[in-house]
Design a protein around this motif. Sequence first.
Motif, PDB file in Angstrom:
ATOM      1  N   PHE A  23      30.690  30.007  29.912  1.00 40.53           N
ATOM      2  CA  PHE A  23      29.260  29.985  29.608  1.00 40.53           C
ATOM      3  C   PHE A  23      28.603  28.778  30.276  1.00 40.53           C
ATOM      4  CE2 PHE A  23      25.411  28.965  27.436  1.00 40.53           C
ATOM      5  CZ  PHE A  23      24.881  30.174  27.032  1.00 40.53           C
ATOM      6  N   ALA A  24      29.185  27.599  30.088  1.00 45.52           N
ATOM      7  CA  ALA A  24      28.609  26.376  30.649  1.00 45.52           C
ATOM      8  C   ALA A  24      28.567  26.430  32.175  1.00 45.52           C
ATOM      9  CB  ALA A  24      29.403  25.164  30.179  1.00 45.52           C
ATOM     10  N   ALA A  25      29.626  26.932  32.784  1.00 42.15           N
ATOM     11  CA  ALA A  25      29.674  27.020  34.246  1.00 42.15           C
ATOM     12  C   ALA A  25      28.618  27.981  34.771  1.00 42.15           C
ATOM     13  CB  ALA A  25      31.067  27.447  34.695  1.00 42.15           C
ATOM     14  N   SER A  26      28.436  29.108  34.093  1.00 35.95           N
ATOM     15  CA  SER A  26      27.442  30.087  34.555  1.00 35.95           C
ATOM     16  C   SER A  26      26.020  29.579  34.318  1.00 35.95           C
ATOM     17  CB  SER A  26      27.661  31.447  33.877  1.00 35.95           C
ATOM     18  OG  SER A  26      27.455  31.403  32.485  1.00 35.95           O
ATOM     19  N   LEU A  27      25.788  28.870  33.218  1.00 38.83           N
ATOM     20  CA  LEU A  27      24.468  28.291  32.968  1.00 38.83           C
ATOM     21  C   LEU A  27      24.102  27.278  34.053  1.00 38.83           C
ATOM     22  CD1 LEU A  27      21.994  27.927  31.052  1.00 38.83           C
ATOM     23  CD2 LEU A  27      23.324  26.138  29.895  1.00 38.83           C
ATOM     24  N   LYS A  28      25.045  26.435  34.390  1.00 41.47           N
ATOM     25  CA  LYS A  28      24.808  25.412  35.411  1.00 41.47           C
ATOM     26  C   LYS A  28      24.541  26.042  36.781  1.00 41.47           C
ATOM     27  CE  LYS A  28      26.833  21.074  37.138  1.00 41.47           C
ATOM     28  NZ  LYS A  28      25.772  20.201  36.602  1.00 41.47           N
ATOM     29  N   GLU A  29      25.277  27.095  37.096  1.00 33.76           N
ATOM     30  CA  GLU A  29      25.167  27.742  38.401  1.00 33.76           C
ATOM     31  C   GLU A  29      23.918  28.602  38.524  1.00 33.76           C
ATOM     32  OE1 GLU A  29      25.994  29.095  42.237  1.00 33.76           O
ATOM     33  OE2 GLU A  29      26.949  27.459  41.121  1.00 33.76           O
ATOM     34  N   LYS A  30      23.594  29.346  37.473  1.00 33.75           N
ATOM     35  CA  LYS A  30      22.562  30.375  37.573  1.00 33.75           C
ATOM     36  C   LYS A  30      21.200  29.953  37.033  1.00 33.75           C
ATOM     37  CE  LYS A  30      24.961  33.638  39.488  1.00 33.75           C
ATOM     38  NZ  LYS A  30      24.550  34.213  40.806  1.00 33.75           N
ATOM     39  N   SER A  31      21.136  28.839  36.325  1.00 34.26           N
ATOM     40  CA  SER A  31      19.861  28.426  35.734  1.00 34.26           C
ATOM     41  C   SER A  31      19.577  26.957  36.020  1.00 34.26           C
ATOM     42  CB  SER A  31      19.877  28.697  34.226  1.00 34.26           C
ATOM     43  OG  SER A  31      18.604  28.432  33.661  1.00 34.26           O
ATOM     44  N   PRO A  32      19.309  26.626  37.277  1.00 36.49           N
ATOM     45  CA  PRO A  32      19.057  25.224  37.619  1.00 36.49           C
ATOM     46  C   PRO A  32      17.776  24.665  37.005  1.00 36.49           C
ATOM     47  CG  PRO A  32      18.647  26.656  39.510  1.00 36.49           C
ATOM     48  CD  PRO A  32      19.324  27.498  38.476  1.00 36.49           C
ATOM     49  N   ALA A  33      16.863  25.537  36.586  1.00 35.41           N
ATOM     50  CA  ALA A  33      15.608  25.061  35.998  1.00 35.41           C
ATOM     51  C   ALA A  33      15.745  24.705  34.522  1.00 35.41           C
ATOM     52  CB  ALA A  33      14.511  26.105  36.185  1.00 35.41           C
ATOM     53  N   PHE A  34      16.878  25.038  33.915  1.00 34.60           N
ATOM     54  CA  PHE A  34      17.062  24.731  32.486  1.00 34.60           C
ATOM     55  C   PHE A  34      17.180  23.226  32.297  1.00 34.60           C
ATOM     56  CE2 PHE A  34      20.089  24.080  28.896  1.00 34.60           C
ATOM     57  CZ  PHE A  34      19.240  24.493  27.877  1.00 34.60           C
ATOM     58  N   LYS A  35      16.264  22.635  31.529  1.00 33.53           N
ATOM     59  CA  LYS A  35      16.232  21.188  31.317  1.00 33.53           C
ATOM     60  C   LYS A  35      16.564  20.796  29.882  1.00 33.53           C
ATOM     61  CE  LYS A  35      14.972  20.805  35.574  1.00 33.53           C
ATOM     62  NZ  LYS A  35      16.024  20.506  36.576  1.00 33.53           N
ATOM     63  N   GLY A  36      16.857  21.778  29.045  1.00 34.27           N
ATOM     64  CA  GLY A  36      17.250  21.474  27.676  1.00 34.27           C
ATOM     65  C   GLY A  36      18.708  21.036  27.621  1.00 34.27           C
ATOM     66  N   LYS A  37      19.258  21.040  26.428  1.00 32.14           N
ATOM     67  CA  LYS A  37      20.647  20.633  26.214  1.00 32.14           C
ATOM     68  C   LYS A  37      21.472  21.844  25.823  1.00 32.14           C
ATOM     69  CE  LYS A  37      23.346  16.978  26.103  1.00 32.14           C
ATOM     70  NZ  LYS A  37      23.477  16.060  27.241  1.00 32.14           N
ATOM     71  N   LEU A  38      22.676  21.920  26.380  1.00 33.70           N
ATOM     72  CA  LEU A  38      23.649  22.915  25.915  1.00 33.70           C
ATOM     73  C   LEU A  38      24.555  22.243  24.895  1.00 33.70           C
ATOM     74  CD1 LEU A  38      25.310  25.530  25.883  1.00 33.70           C
ATOM     75  CD2 LEU A  38      26.532  24.685  27.907  1.00 33.70           C
ATOM     76  N   PHE A  39      24.498  22.716  23.652  1.00 34.79           N
ATOM     77  CA  PHE A  39      25.353  22.206  22.588  1.00 34.79           C
ATOM     78  C   PHE A  39      26.506  23.177  22.352  1.00 34.79           C
ATOM     79  CE2 PHE A  39      21.206  20.293  21.521  1.00 34.79           C
ATOM     80  CZ  PHE A  39      21.583  18.955  21.494  1.00 34.79           C
ATOM     81  N   VAL A  40      27.717  22.658  22.387  1.00 36.79           N
ATOM     82  CA  VAL A  40      28.884  23.442  22.002  1.00 36.79           C
ATOM     83  C   VAL A  40      29.279  22.990  20.606  1.00 36.79           C
ATOM     84  CG1 VAL A  40      31.248  24.084  22.559  1.00 36.79           C
ATOM     85  CG2 VAL A  40      29.620  23.642  24.401  1.00 36.79           C
ATOM     86  N   ALA A  41      28.934  23.810  19.612  1.00 37.28           N
ATOM     87  CA  ALA A  41      29.172  23.456  18.207  1.00 37.28           C
ATOM     88  C   ALA A  41      30.662  23.607  17.897  1.00 37.28           C
ATOM     89  CB  ALA A  41      28.336  24.343  17.296  1.00 37.28           C
ATOM     90  N   GLU A  42      31.246  22.541  17.392  1.00 37.71           N
ATOM     91  CA  GLU A  42      32.698  22.471  17.203  1.00 37.71           C
ATOM     92  C   GLU A  42      33.033  22.247  15.729  1.00 37.71           C
ATOM     93  OE1 GLU A  42      36.035  19.740  19.335  1.00 37.71           O
ATOM     94  OE2 GLU A  42      34.646  18.691  17.989  1.00 37.71           O
ATOM     95  N   PRO A  43      33.652  23.241  15.063  1.00 36.56           N
ATOM     96  CA  PRO A  43      34.063  23.024  13.668  1.00 36.56           C
ATOM     97  C   PRO A  43      35.134  21.940  13.585  1.00 36.56           C
ATOM     98  CG  PRO A  43      34.964  25.085  14.524  1.00 36.56           C
ATOM     99  CD  PRO A  43      34.029  24.577  15.575  1.00 36.56           C
ATOM    100  N   GLN A  44      35.068  21.195  12.497  1.00 36.01           N
ATOM    101  CA  GLN A  44      35.998  20.084  12.302  1.00 36.01           C
ATOM    102  C   GLN A  44      37.127  20.481  11.346  1.00 36.01           C
ATOM    103  OE1 GLN A  44      35.360  16.927  14.159  1.00 36.01           O
ATOM    104  NE2 GLN A  44      34.415  18.761  15.069  1.00 36.01           N
ATOM    105  N   PRO A  45      38.270  19.814  11.426  1.00 29.91           N
ATOM    106  CA  PRO A  45      39.377  20.123  10.512  1.00 29.91           C
ATOM    107  C   PRO A  45      38.941  19.959   9.058  1.00 29.91           C
ATOM    108  CG  PRO A  45      40.083  18.615  12.250  1.00 29.91           C
ATOM    109  CD  PRO A  45      38.593  18.710  12.350  1.00 29.91           C
ATOM    110  N   GLY A  46      39.490  20.790   8.199  1.00 29.76           N
ATOM    111  CA  GLY A  46      39.150  20.700   6.784  1.00 29.76           C
ATOM    112  C   GLY A  46      39.786  21.827   6.008  1.00 29.76           C
TER     113      GLY A  46
END
Length: 327
Positions: A23-46
């Motif tokens: 996803f991140a690689a395709s966003l970077k390659e195909k959407s150069p105008a995107f200026k927001g942030k890509l957040f990868v939400a990561e669950p924590q141990p628990g």
Amino acid sequence: MTQDFNIVIVGHAGRLQYEAVVFAASLKEKSPAFKGKLFVAEPQPGAKWSFDPRIKSDARELLESLGAEILPFESRVFGEAYPNGNKIECLSQVPNDKPFVFFDSDTLILDEITDVPFDFDRPAASMRRENTWPNIELYGPGYEEIWGSLYEKFDLDFESAQDISYPREFWRRYPYFNAGFFYGRDAHAFGARYLEVAKAIMDDRPKALVCQEIWPWLDQIALPLVLHSFGGGFGALSEGWLDGKTTCHYRVLPLMYAREEDRVIQTMEAVTAPNKVKKVLKNYDPFKRMIYQNRGEKVRALFDRNDLPQKEQAIRNKLKREGFWMR
């Protein structure tokens, strides 16, 4: 059209961390105008996880080099038992400085994402769905009664939520979406309401749902109610943008190779070709075999994209019979 927004996906150890890389690689390659942030939400141990779900170091480093920010969150309600719930719980940690768009990690960016005419005051979700829920029983409640009972439970206007171009008791009339993407103005408010609605259905469902199985569809049962409560739903986003021209929710690689158009395959193979990406993705068998060992082309030869089975299950069954099913 709003161009200034953030994107959120979920990533954790196992399949999702590799999908997040794509996803991140395709966003970077195909959407150069995107200026927001890509957040990868990561669950924590628990307590909600039997293993450490954090993204492994090689995938983490690659994601960060592709411009993603890892966003830790705690699983308080769902966790490992219901991974679809991660998309609900992670929203509480998404910065609220901009509107948000959530995508399932098994999504490929095909074109400039900032061209999509998002109206963040009318949230929408994917229309690429089948009638997987509810399962209408002979002599049992119909679509009208089942969906109507949910809208009544949450004090929402049911009539205005329907697509009246379809007749009553035809499934497409009723507000059922694929939760592969959705978006809104305020991630915290959206996430809080999504969690409230999902828990209420889980803990105290209306009588019309007594004979209905809600797993694994809970996120998609709750989603239309959330969208409607924020003024969205049918027609909020023109069809043909997401799950169309701009993105592809490919689900799993064998399905992608079986049914998607050539430009999807070409994009997938292009964004996974760089050595730094290949080095990480080859650690995951489906990517290694389907892309780098060319099994995807063998899958592609099994199907006529102009004459595919109407039901996804038929495609899955053929892939399994031929020994190509992987996920």
